[in-house]
Design an enzyme around this catalytic site. Structure first.
Site, PDB file in Angstrom:
ATOM      1  N   ASP A  98      -7.555  11.735  71.045  1.00 57.81           N
ATOM      2  CA  ASP A  98      -6.923  12.446  69.999  1.00 57.81           C
ATOM      3  C   ASP A  98      -5.831  11.745  69.352  1.00 57.81           C
ATOM      4  O   ASP A  98      -4.865  11.659  70.220  1.00 57.81           O
ATOM      5  CB  ASP A  98      -6.654  13.768  70.309  1.00 57.81           C
ATOM      6  CG  ASP A  98      -6.149  15.025  69.294  1.00 57.81           C
ATOM      7  OD1 ASP A  98      -5.570  14.386  68.225  1.00 57.81           O
ATOM      8  OD2 ASP A  98      -6.129  16.061  69.563  1.00 57.81           O
ATOM      9  N   ASN A 144      -9.544   4.922  61.834  1.00 56.97           N
ATOM     10  CA  ASN A 144     -10.319   5.588  60.807  1.00 56.97           C
ATOM     11  C   ASN A 144     -10.282   7.335  60.835  1.00 56.97           C
ATOM     12  O   ASN A 144     -10.418   7.924  59.938  1.00 56.97           O
ATOM     13  CB  ASN A 144     -11.925   5.377  61.283  1.00 56.97           C
ATOM     14  CG  ASN A 144     -13.056   6.493  60.553  1.00 56.97           C
ATOM     15  OD1 ASN A 144     -13.103   6.080  59.054  1.00 56.97           O
ATOM     16  ND2 ASN A 144     -13.559   7.370  61.210  1.00 56.97           N
ATOM     17  N   TYR A 148      -2.567  14.740  51.099  1.00 55.00           N
ATOM     18  CA  TYR A 148      -3.578  13.503  51.329  1.00 55.00           C
ATOM     19  C   TYR A 148      -3.066  12.305  50.876  1.00 55.00           C
ATOM     20  O   TYR A 148      -2.950  11.264  51.680  1.00 55.00           O
ATOM     21  CB  TYR A 148      -4.919  14.131  51.268  1.00 55.00           C
ATOM     22  CG  TYR A 148      -6.026  13.081  51.727  1.00 55.00           C
ATOM     23  CD1 TYR A 148      -6.160  12.811  52.765  1.00 55.00           C
ATOM     24  CD2 TYR A 148      -6.506  12.183  50.636  1.00 55.00           C
ATOM     25  CE1 TYR A 148      -7.487  11.943  53.335  1.00 55.00           C
ATOM     26  CE2 TYR A 148      -7.437  11.365  50.863  1.00 55.00           C
ATOM     27  CZ  TYR A 148      -7.875  11.215  52.250  1.00 55.00           C
ATOM     28  OH  TYR A 148      -8.942  10.275  52.517  1.00 55.00           O
ATOM     29  N   LYS A 188      -1.714   8.506  52.932  1.00 59.63           N
ATOM     30  CA  LYS A 188      -2.453   7.362  52.648  1.00 59.63           C
ATOM     31  C   LYS A 188      -1.703   6.247  52.017  1.00 59.63           C
ATOM     32  O   LYS A 188      -1.997   5.000  52.354  1.00 59.63           O
ATOM     33  CB  LYS A 188      -4.027   7.562  51.813  1.00 59.63           C
ATOM     34  CG  LYS A 188      -4.838   8.416  52.773  1.00 59.63           C
ATOM     35  CD  LYS A 188      -5.399   7.805  54.225  1.00 59.63           C
ATOM     36  CE  LYS A 188      -6.313   8.540  54.735  1.00 59.63           C
ATOM     37  NZ  LYS A 188      -7.079   7.983  55.793  1.00 59.63           N
ATOM     38  N   THR A 201     -18.924  13.334  52.941  1.00 59.00           N
ATOM     39  CA  THR A 201     -18.851  13.617  54.421  1.00 59.00           C
ATOM     40  C   THR A 201     -18.101  15.062  54.667  1.00 59.00           C
ATOM     41  O   THR A 201     -17.712  15.788  53.471  1.00 59.00           O
ATOM     42  CB  THR A 201     -17.699  12.461  55.292  1.00 59.00           C
ATOM     43  OG1 THR A 201     -16.412  12.970  54.366  1.00 59.00           O
ATOM     44  CG2 THR A 201     -18.002  11.282  54.731  1.00 59.00           C
TER      45      THR A 201
HETATM   46  P1  NAP Z   1     -15.122  13.188  58.582  1.00 61.07           P
HETATM   47  O1  NAP Z   1     -16.740  12.983  58.397  1.00 61.07           O
HETATM   48  O2  NAP Z   1     -14.426  14.487  58.357  1.00 61.07           O
HETATM   49  O3  NAP Z   1     -14.755  12.301  59.773  1.00 61.07           O
HETATM   50  C1  NAP Z   1     -13.474  12.497  60.188  1.00 61.07           C
HETATM   51  C2  NAP Z   1     -13.409  12.130  61.679  1.00 61.07           C
HETATM   52  O4  NAP Z   1     -11.893  11.990  62.116  1.00 61.07           O
HETATM   53  C3  NAP Z   1     -13.976  12.848  62.584  1.00 61.07           C
HETATM   54  O5  NAP Z   1     -14.660  12.065  63.718  1.00 61.07           O
HETATM   55  C4  NAP Z   1     -12.872  13.724  63.233  1.00 61.07           C
HETATM   56  O6  NAP Z   1     -13.197  14.426  64.275  1.00 61.07           O
HETATM   57  C5  NAP Z   1     -11.801  12.740  63.287  1.00 61.07           C
HETATM   58  N1  NAP Z   1     -10.609  13.061  63.829  1.00 61.07           N
HETATM   59  C6  NAP Z   1      -9.872  14.026  62.722  1.00 61.07           C
HETATM   60  N2  NAP Z   1      -8.827  14.434  63.562  1.00 61.07           N
HETATM   61  C7  NAP Z   1      -8.662  13.820  64.826  1.00 61.07           C
HETATM   62  C8  NAP Z   1      -7.756  13.363  65.624  1.00 61.07           C
HETATM   63  N3  NAP Z   1      -6.712  14.393  65.625  1.00 61.07           N
HETATM   64  N4  NAP Z   1      -8.315  12.713  66.791  1.00 61.07           N
HETATM   65  C9  NAP Z   1      -9.204  11.820  66.727  1.00 61.07           C
HETATM   66  N5  NAP Z   1     -10.092  12.055  65.747  1.00 61.07           N
HETATM   67  C10 NAP Z   1      -9.714  13.056  64.700  1.00 61.07           C
HETATM   68  O7  NAP Z   1     -14.352  12.280  57.517  1.00 61.07           O
HETATM   69  P2  NAP Z   1     -14.877  10.850  56.736  1.00 61.07           P
HETATM   70  O8  NAP Z   1     -14.879  10.896  55.382  1.00 61.07           O
HETATM   71  O9  NAP Z   1     -15.566  10.150  57.684  1.00 61.07           O
HETATM   72  O10 NAP Z   1     -13.282  10.174  57.025  1.00 61.07           O
HETATM   73  C11 NAP Z   1     -12.988   9.087  57.593  1.00 61.07           C
HETATM   74  C12 NAP Z   1     -11.708   8.288  57.137  1.00 61.07           C
HETATM   75  O11 NAP Z   1     -12.255   7.840  55.788  1.00 61.07           O
HETATM   76  C13 NAP Z   1     -10.738   8.932  57.109  1.00 61.07           C
HETATM   77  O12 NAP Z   1      -9.305   8.289  57.432  1.00 61.07           O
HETATM   78  C14 NAP Z   1     -10.671   9.749  55.570  1.00 61.07           C
HETATM   79  O13 NAP Z   1      -9.342   9.686  54.968  1.00 61.07           O
HETATM   80  C15 NAP Z   1     -11.169   8.257  55.078  1.00 61.07           C
HETATM   81  N6  NAP Z   1     -11.900   8.255  53.603  1.00 61.07           N
HETATM   82  C16 NAP Z   1     -12.801   8.983  53.315  1.00 61.07           C
HETATM   83  C17 NAP Z   1     -13.029   9.244  51.791  1.00 61.07           C
HETATM   84  C18 NAP Z   1     -14.352  10.011  51.502  1.00 61.07           C
HETATM   85  O14 NAP Z   1     -14.546  10.379  50.411  1.00 61.07           O
HETATM   86  N7  NAP Z   1     -15.243  10.616  52.540  1.00 61.07           N
HETATM   87  C19 NAP Z   1     -12.530   8.577  50.939  1.00 61.07           C
HETATM   88  C20 NAP Z   1     -11.635   7.744  51.175  1.00 61.07           C
HETATM   89  C21 NAP Z   1     -10.856   7.468  52.474  1.00 61.07           C
HETATM   90  P3  NAP Z   1     -13.916  16.068  64.620  1.00 61.07           P
HETATM   91  O15 NAP Z   1     -15.301  15.772  64.513  1.00 61.07           O
HETATM   92  O16 NAP Z   1     -13.328  16.231  65.890  1.00 61.07           O
HETATM   93  O17 NAP Z   1     -13.272  16.723  63.619  1.00 61.07           O
END
Ligand code: NAP
Length: 235
Positions: free
Chosen positions: A53, A79, A160, A164, A193
């Site tokens: 975590d 990530n 957010y 970043k 996501t």
């Molecule tokens: P997601 O599907 O919500 O996945 C987020 C992941 O982070 C999940 O595995 C979640 O675990 C984990 N997480 C959250 N808090 C945590 C903690 N305290 N310790 C360990 N793990 C934790 O979102 P995603 O879109 O794949 O996001 C991945 C990265 O890409 C993030 O940094 C996000 O800001 C970035 N990003 C995403 C987008 C987009 O459009 N989706 C765009 C730009 C950047 P749980 O399942 O336990 O919640």
């Protein structure tokens, strides 16, 4: 053999990044804060699982000890990330955002990156070609946020994007302070996501591509940069 840890890899972009890096021959640790979700994902992927975590010192330190005992680490992918979402998938804008919301987003997105990097740095520094990829966002770019002609301009959330932008600053400072490590920030693109209530327009396969590319750069690759799939982005 390259060994890689991905935080928050039980789902979303991190999970797909794990899949692509395993296909490229990496040994991958799926970091997850929930043991069951993490173990299931690791089994599905053919990865190793480590409980982690990013907001919790004890799990991060235990994870670093476990990975060290197993042989060390070459690549760290920060990530794990969160966004504040309210009713109807809305994000609190300037009139509503609270310090508590801000703190909770920074705890994961910013302090989590520092906590995990600090804990794993001794392992990375023993690698012949250490690499860190910080998963940032297009919303980190102050140039884009302040440009009325850019789509990012219309994003109302405060916490957010600020978190970043901080990740980008951390990336630049780490890259200067750790010249033997390749450290870059990447923008995966607006991706379907749970983070955005599955409103994103890209697939996780597309999003993971730049993360995978930066995870595989060699010792002559860039450091201290901010990239998406098409090249460097303005800060
Ligand atoms: P997601 O599907 O919500 O996945 C987020 C992941 O982070 C999940 O595995 C979640 O675990 C984990 N997480 C959250 N808090 C945590 C903690 N305290 N310790 C360990 N793990 C934790 O979102 P995603 O879109 O794949 O996001 C991945 C990265 O890409 C993030 O940094 C996000 O800001 C970035 N990003 C995403 C987008 C987009 O459009 N989706 C765009 C730009 C950047 P749980 O399942 O336990 O919640």
């Amino acid at each position: 053999m390259t060994t890689t840890l991905i935080t928050g890899a039980n789902k979303g972009i991190g999970h797909e990044t794990a899949r692509q890096l395993i296909a490229a021959g990496h040994t991958v640790y799926v970091g997850a804060r929930d043991a069951e979700r993490g173990r299931l994902a690791a089994e599905r992927l053919g990865a190793r699982f480590v409980l982690l975590d990013v907001t919790d010192d004890a799990t991060v330190e235990a994870a670093a000890q476990a990975v060290e005992a197993d042989g060390g680490l070459d690549v760290l992918i920060n990530n794990a990330g969160v966004e504040v979402r309210g009713e109807g998938n809305s994000v609190p804008g300037a009139a509503d955002v609270t310090a508590d919301q801000m703190r909770s987003v920074f705890d994961t997105n910013v302090f989590g990156v520092v906590r995990v990097t600090h804990a794993f740095l001794p392992l990375l520094l023993r690698s012949a070609a250490p690499v860190v990829v910080n998963v940032s966002s297009g919303l980190a770019s102050l140039t884009h946020l302040s440009d009325p002609d850019h789509p990012g301009h219309f994003y109302p959330g405060v916490a957010y994007p600020a978190s970043k932008t901080a990740v980008n600053a951390i990336t630049v400072q780490y890259a200067k302070g750790l010249p033997n490590v390749r450290i870059n920030a990447v923008e995966p693109g607006f991706t379907k996501t749970d983070l955005n209530g599955n409103t994103g327009t890209q697939t996780v396969e597309q999003a993971a591509e730049i993360i995978v590319r930066m995870a595989r750069i060699g010792p002559d690759g860039p450091t201290g940069g901010y990239f998406d799939a098409y090249g460097p982005l303005p800060w």
